[in-house]
Design a protein around this motif. Structure first.
Motif, PDB file in Angstrom:
ATOM      1  N   LEU A 164       0.833  -1.193   0.000  1.00  0.00           N
ATOM      2  CA  LEU A 164       0.000   0.000   0.000  1.00  0.00           C
ATOM      3  C   LEU A 164       0.868   1.243   0.000  1.00  0.00           C
ATOM      4  CD1 LEU A 164      -2.586  -1.046   2.735  1.00  0.00           C
ATOM      5  CD2 LEU A 164      -2.761  -1.326   0.265  1.00  0.00           C
ATOM      6  N   THR A 165       0.429   2.259  -0.721  1.00  0.00           N
ATOM      7  CA  THR A 165       1.089   3.558  -0.712  1.00  0.00           C
ATOM      8  C   THR A 165       0.130   4.539  -0.058  1.00  0.00           C
ATOM      9  OG1 THR A 165       2.236   3.015  -2.753  1.00  0.00           O
ATOM     10  CG2 THR A 165       2.160   5.329  -2.140  1.00  0.00           C
ATOM     11  N   HIS A 166       0.450   4.934   1.176  1.00  0.00           N
ATOM     12  CA  HIS A 166      -0.427   5.827   1.926  1.00  0.00           C
ATOM     13  C   HIS A 166      -0.214   7.281   1.518  1.00  0.00           C
ATOM     14  CE1 HIS A 166       0.170   2.347   4.723  1.00  0.00           C
ATOM     15  NE2 HIS A 166      -1.143   2.404   4.632  1.00  0.00           N
ATOM     16  N   PRO A 167      -1.265   8.085   1.632  1.00  0.00           N
ATOM     17  CA  PRO A 167      -1.091   9.512   1.385  1.00  0.00           C
ATOM     18  C   PRO A 167      -0.177  10.124   2.453  1.00  0.00           C
ATOM     19  CG  PRO A 167      -3.399   8.988   1.881  1.00  0.00           C
ATOM     20  CD  PRO A 167      -2.628   7.728   1.957  1.00  0.00           C
ATOM     21  N   LYS A 168       0.386  11.283   2.153  1.00  0.00           N
ATOM     22  CA  LYS A 168       1.282  11.937   3.113  1.00  0.00           C
ATOM     23  C   LYS A 168       0.557  12.381   4.373  1.00  0.00           C
ATOM     24  CE  LYS A 168       4.614  13.477  -0.275  1.00  0.00           C
ATOM     25  NZ  LYS A 168       5.330  14.595  -0.863  1.00  0.00           N
ATOM     26  N   LYS A 169      -0.712  12.781   4.226  1.00  0.00           N
ATOM     27  CA  LYS A 169      -1.490  13.236   5.372  1.00  0.00           C
ATOM     28  C   LYS A 169      -1.927  12.038   6.220  1.00  0.00           C
ATOM     29  CE  LYS A 169      -5.684  15.758   6.519  1.00  0.00           C
ATOM     30  NZ  LYS A 169      -6.894  16.361   5.997  1.00  0.00           N
ATOM     31  N   PRO A 170      -1.654  12.066   7.544  1.00  0.00           N
ATOM     32  CA  PRO A 170      -2.090  10.957   8.410  1.00  0.00           C
ATOM     33  C   PRO A 170      -3.615  10.825   8.420  1.00  0.00           C
ATOM     34  CG  PRO A 170      -0.534  12.388   9.554  1.00  0.00           C
ATOM     35  CD  PRO A 170      -0.916  13.085   8.282  1.00  0.00           C
ATOM     36  N   GLY A 171      -4.097   9.614   8.643  1.00  0.00           N
ATOM     37  CA  GLY A 171      -5.540   9.393   8.706  1.00  0.00           C
ATOM     38  C   GLY A 171      -5.881   7.929   8.877  1.00  0.00           C
ATOM     39  N   THR A 172      -7.166   7.627   8.750  1.00  0.00           N
ATOM     40  CA  THR A 172      -7.633   6.254   8.907  1.00  0.00           C
ATOM     41  C   THR A 172      -7.651   5.546   7.561  1.00  0.00           C
ATOM     42  OG1 THR A 172      -9.932   6.932   8.681  1.00  0.00           O
ATOM     43  CG2 THR A 172      -9.071   6.795  10.913  1.00  0.00           C
ATOM     44  N   VAL A 173      -7.537   4.228   7.623  1.00  0.00           N
ATOM     45  CA  VAL A 173      -7.532   3.400   6.422  1.00  0.00           C
ATOM     46  C   VAL A 173      -8.680   2.398   6.536  1.00  0.00           C
ATOM     47  CG1 VAL A 173      -6.191   1.784   5.025  1.00  0.00           C
ATOM     48  CG2 VAL A 173      -5.027   3.652   6.242  1.00  0.00           C
ATOM     49  N   PHE A 174      -9.510   2.336   5.494  1.00  0.00           N
ATOM     50  CA  PHE A 174     -10.569   1.340   5.385  1.00  0.00           C
ATOM     51  C   PHE A 174     -10.094   0.290   4.392  1.00  0.00           C
ATOM     52  CE2 PHE A 174     -14.737   3.783   6.442  1.00  0.00           C
ATOM     53  CZ  PHE A 174     -14.132   4.456   7.481  1.00  0.00           C
ATOM     54  N   VAL A 175     -10.406  -0.982   4.651  1.00  0.00           N
ATOM     55  CA  VAL A 175     -10.008  -2.076   3.770  1.00  0.00           C
ATOM     56  C   VAL A 175     -11.257  -2.874   3.390  1.00  0.00           C
ATOM     57  CG1 VAL A 175      -8.612  -4.163   3.573  1.00  0.00           C
ATOM     58  CG2 VAL A 175      -7.741  -2.214   4.857  1.00  0.00           C
ATOM     59  N   ARG A 176     -11.361  -3.232   2.103  1.00  0.00           N
ATOM     60  CA  ARG A 176     -12.512  -4.012   1.617  1.00  0.00           C
ATOM     61  C   ARG A 176     -11.998  -5.202   0.813  1.00  0.00           C
ATOM     62  NH1 ARG A 176     -16.857  -0.532  -1.211  1.00  0.00           N
ATOM     63  NH2 ARG A 176     -17.515  -0.289   0.949  1.00  0.00           N
ATOM     64  N   ALA A 177     -12.493  -6.388   1.149  1.00  0.00           N
ATOM     65  CA  ALA A 177     -12.117  -7.605   0.425  1.00  0.00           C
ATOM     66  C   ALA A 177     -13.373  -8.241  -0.159  1.00  0.00           C
ATOM     67  CB  ALA A 177     -11.427  -8.588   1.357  1.00  0.00           C
ATOM     68  N   SER A 178     -13.268  -8.718  -1.390  1.00  0.00           N
ATOM     69  CA  SER A 178     -14.349  -9.453  -2.050  1.00  0.00           C
ATOM     70  C   SER A 178     -13.767 -10.772  -2.534  1.00  0.00           C
ATOM     71  CB  SER A 178     -14.889  -8.669  -3.242  1.00  0.00           C
ATOM     72  OG  SER A 178     -15.396  -7.432  -2.827  1.00  0.00           O
ATOM     73  N   LEU A 179     -14.440 -11.859  -2.224  1.00  0.00           N
ATOM     74  CA  LEU A 179     -13.951 -13.194  -2.564  1.00  0.00           C
ATOM     75  C   LEU A 179     -15.025 -13.980  -3.300  1.00  0.00           C
ATOM     76  CD1 LEU A 179     -12.558 -13.966   0.983  1.00  0.00           C
ATOM     77  CD2 LEU A 179     -11.241 -13.184  -0.973  1.00  0.00           C
ATOM     78  N   THR A 180     -14.595 -14.847  -4.205  1.00  0.00           N
ATOM     79  CA  THR A 180     -15.485 -15.776  -4.902  1.00  0.00           C
ATOM     80  C   THR A 180     -14.804 -17.132  -4.960  1.00  0.00           C
ATOM     81  OG1 THR A 180     -16.308 -13.963  -6.293  1.00  0.00           O
ATOM     82  CG2 THR A 180     -16.754 -16.205  -7.039  1.00  0.00           C
ATOM     83  N   ASP A 181     -15.530 -18.179  -4.528  1.00  0.00           N
ATOM     84  CA  ASP A 181     -14.937 -19.513  -4.584  1.00  0.00           C
ATOM     85  C   ASP A 181     -15.242 -20.182  -5.930  1.00  0.00           C
ATOM     86  OD1 ASP A 181     -17.518 -20.601  -4.433  1.00  0.00           O
ATOM     87  OD2 ASP A 181     -17.315 -21.250  -2.361  1.00  0.00           O
ATOM     88  N   THR A 182     -14.760 -21.405  -6.099  1.00  0.00           N
ATOM     89  CA  THR A 182     -14.909 -22.104  -7.383  1.00  0.00           C
ATOM     90  C   THR A 182     -16.359 -22.475  -7.693  1.00  0.00           C
ATOM     91  OG1 THR A 182     -14.387 -24.199  -6.312  1.00  0.00           O
ATOM     92  CG2 THR A 182     -12.569 -23.020  -7.370  1.00  0.00           C
ATOM     93  N   ASP A 183     -17.251 -22.467  -6.676  1.00  0.00           N
ATOM     94  CA  ASP A 183     -18.667 -22.743  -6.906  1.00  0.00           C
ATOM     95  C   ASP A 183     -19.464 -21.477  -7.184  1.00  0.00           C
ATOM     96  OD1 ASP A 183     -18.428 -25.506  -6.531  1.00  0.00           O
ATOM     97  OD2 ASP A 183     -18.594 -25.296  -4.346  1.00  0.00           O
ATOM     98  N   GLY A 184     -18.809 -20.319  -7.164  1.00  0.00           N
ATOM     99  CA  GLY A 184     -19.492 -19.059  -7.428  1.00  0.00           C
ATOM    100  C   GLY A 184     -20.037 -18.365  -6.198  1.00  0.00           C
ATOM    101  N   ASN A 185     -19.808 -18.935  -5.016  1.00  0.00           N
ATOM    102  CA  ASN A 185     -20.236 -18.289  -3.778  1.00  0.00           C
ATOM    103  C   ASN A 185     -19.357 -17.068  -3.525  1.00  0.00           C
ATOM    104  OD1 ASN A 185     -22.180 -20.377  -2.993  1.00  0.00           O
ATOM    105  ND2 ASN A 185     -20.357 -21.643  -2.770  1.00  0.00           N
ATOM    106  N   THR A 186     -19.964 -15.997  -3.025  1.00  0.00           N
ATOM    107  CA  THR A 186     -19.206 -14.770  -2.807  1.00  0.00           C
ATOM    108  C   THR A 186     -19.320 -14.288  -1.363  1.00  0.00           C
ATOM    109  OG1 THR A 186     -21.066 -13.369  -3.429  1.00  0.00           O
ATOM    110  CG2 THR A 186     -19.564 -14.014  -5.196  1.00  0.00           C
ATOM    111  N   SER A 187     -18.347 -13.497  -0.980  1.00  0.00           N
ATOM    112  CA  SER A 187     -18.341 -12.858   0.329  1.00  0.00           C
ATOM    113  C   SER A 187     -17.628 -11.528   0.187  1.00  0.00           C
ATOM    114  CB  SER A 187     -17.617 -13.741   1.352  1.00  0.00           C
ATOM    115  OG  SER A 187     -17.573 -13.088   2.604  1.00  0.00           O
ATOM    116  N   ALA A 188     -18.120 -10.517   0.878  1.00  0.00           N
ATOM    117  CA  ALA A 188     -17.476  -9.209   0.871  1.00  0.00           C
ATOM    118  C   ALA A 188     -17.448  -8.682   2.299  1.00  0.00           C
ATOM    119  CB  ALA A 188     -18.230  -8.245  -0.030  1.00  0.00           C
TER     120      ALA A 188
END
Length: 63
Positions: free
Chosen positions: A28-52
């Motif tokens: 990750l390359t953070h901005p110069k200004k300090p602050g909070t970071v939000f992270v989002r992950a999206s996954l899909t398995d081989t059967d097409g099931n998803t999770s976010a």
């Protein structure tokens, strides 16, 4: 993976990499200004099931 540095108003896609042992990691390359970071992950398995999941205020950056 996606990351937000402005409270979730905008999101940047972050590519996952693999090390020599096959473990995945993000660079990750953070901005110069300090602050909070939000992270989002999206996954899909081989059967097409998803999770976010979104982690709000996953961590804070400092100078």
């Amino acid at each position: 993976m996606r990351v937000s540095y402005d409270g979730g108003r905008t999101w940047k896609t972050v590519a996952a990499h693999r090390d020599h042992a096959g473990k995945r990691y993000l660079t990750l390359t953070h901005p110069k200004k300090p602050g909070t970071v939000f992270v989002r992950a999206s996954l899909t398995d081989t059967d097409g099931n998803t999770s976010a999941e979104t982690i709000r205020t996953a961590y804070r950056t400092v100078r």
